[in-house]
Structures are given as C-alpha cells and as structure tokens.
Design a protein around this motif. Sequence first.
Motif, PDB file in Angstrom:
ATOM      1  N   ASP A 125      36.521  36.891  44.123  1.00 49.02           N
ATOM      2  CA  ASP A 125      37.324  36.980  43.043  1.00 49.02           C
ATOM      3  C   ASP A 125      37.678  36.419  41.696  1.00 49.02           C
ATOM      4  OD1 ASP A 125      39.789  37.358  42.080  1.00 49.02           O
ATOM      5  OD2 ASP A 125      41.382  36.706  44.447  1.00 49.02           O
ATOM      6  N   ASP A 126      37.100  36.781  40.368  1.00 41.60           N
ATOM      7  CA  ASP A 126      37.020  35.827  39.283  1.00 41.60           C
ATOM      8  C   ASP A 126      38.078  36.731  38.524  1.00 41.60           C
ATOM      9  OD1 ASP A 126      36.729  39.456  39.135  1.00 41.60           O
ATOM     10  OD2 ASP A 126      34.822  38.392  37.989  1.00 41.60           O
ATOM     11  N   THR A 127      39.157  36.682  39.289  1.00 47.02           N
ATOM     12  CA  THR A 127      40.559  37.285  38.327  1.00 47.02           C
ATOM     13  C   THR A 127      41.472  35.905  37.943  1.00 47.02           C
ATOM     14  OG1 THR A 127      42.243  36.226  39.920  1.00 47.02           O
ATOM     15  CG2 THR A 127      41.443  38.893  39.781  1.00 47.02           C
ATOM     16  N   SER A 136      31.836  33.131  40.057  1.00 47.07           N
ATOM     17  CA  SER A 136      32.067  34.078  41.189  1.00 47.07           C
ATOM     18  C   SER A 136      30.325  34.970  41.134  1.00 47.07           C
ATOM     19  CB  SER A 136      32.818  35.294  40.393  1.00 47.07           C
ATOM     20  OG  SER A 136      32.252  35.643  39.396  1.00 47.07           O
ATOM     21  N   ASN A 173      43.198  33.401  38.976  1.00 48.92           N
ATOM     22  CA  ASN A 173      42.729  32.027  39.864  1.00 48.92           C
ATOM     23  C   ASN A 173      41.714  31.338  38.974  1.00 48.92           C
ATOM     24  OD1 ASN A 173      43.522  33.421  42.628  1.00 48.92           O
ATOM     25  ND2 ASN A 173      41.249  34.168  43.158  1.00 48.92           N
ATOM     26  N   SER A 225      33.703  31.755  44.961  1.00 46.68           N
ATOM     27  CA  SER A 225      34.577  32.860  44.747  1.00 46.68           C
ATOM     28  C   SER A 225      34.570  34.448  44.018  1.00 46.68           C
ATOM     29  CB  SER A 225      36.147  32.965  44.482  1.00 46.68           C
ATOM     30  OG  SER A 225      37.294  34.126  45.538  1.00 46.68           O
ATOM     31  N   MET A 253      38.858  31.103  49.712  1.00 43.90           N
ATOM     32  CA  MET A 253      40.011  31.816  50.549  1.00 43.90           C
ATOM     33  C   MET A 253      39.696  31.630  51.873  1.00 43.90           C
ATOM     34  SD  MET A 253      41.893  34.233  48.814  1.00 43.90           S
ATOM     35  CE  MET A 253      42.886  34.997  50.464  1.00 43.90           C
TER      36      MET A 253
END
Length: 106
Positions: free
Chosen positions: A87-89, A106, A92, A85, A57
């Motif tokens: 964000d560890d979805t 992450s 992604n 990041s 991001m």
Amino acid sequence: MDKQKILIVDDSEMNRALLVDILEERYDVVEAENGVEAISLLSKQRADFSLLLLDIMMPEMDGFEVLAYINKYHWNDTFAVIMISADDTPANIKRAYDLGAFDYIS
C-alpha cells in the motif's frame, strides 16, 4: 566481524522467507510474525538490532501500532525502521514518516 542484526516483522511467511533469502548472507536475520512478537523481542534485545523491516497490515498489532510504540519509548534512537507495504498511498507513507520511520518501501 559480527554481522549486523535485522528484525523482519511480517505476518506472511512467504514475504519473510523472501527477505531472509536476500539478506541472510550479509546479515543476522531474526523473524517475527506479528507486532506483538516484535515488541516482545525488542523489549529484550533492542540494542542488538540495527534495522527493523516492518510490514503494516498484520493481525494483533499492525505496523503503525508497532512504530508508534517504538517511537513513544525512543527505541528507534538505536535502530532504523523501514516500513514495507504494498500500500503506497500518500496517507500511509506520511503516517509512517510521522511515526518515525526511516524509509518506506512499497
């Protein structure tokens, strides 16, 4: 022996400073605060880098756009890209690997 060079790309000055503190003793660290700056540095000096630590991001050009650009021109043939990041979805993480990331932290 010369230190390997790492490029840290993150819009957060605090995150970059933390990574520099961790890495600077063993590596030559260069910083970029956004994807556009990273692409500019890499277009001139990509052979100098062993590793790119890349945030997702960021303004102007996010990490996925940078990674897609690097992959398109096969720049990652000469250095590894590790995405960083909070964000560890799974989506992604999959996208990062699909675009050529070596690893995802992450």
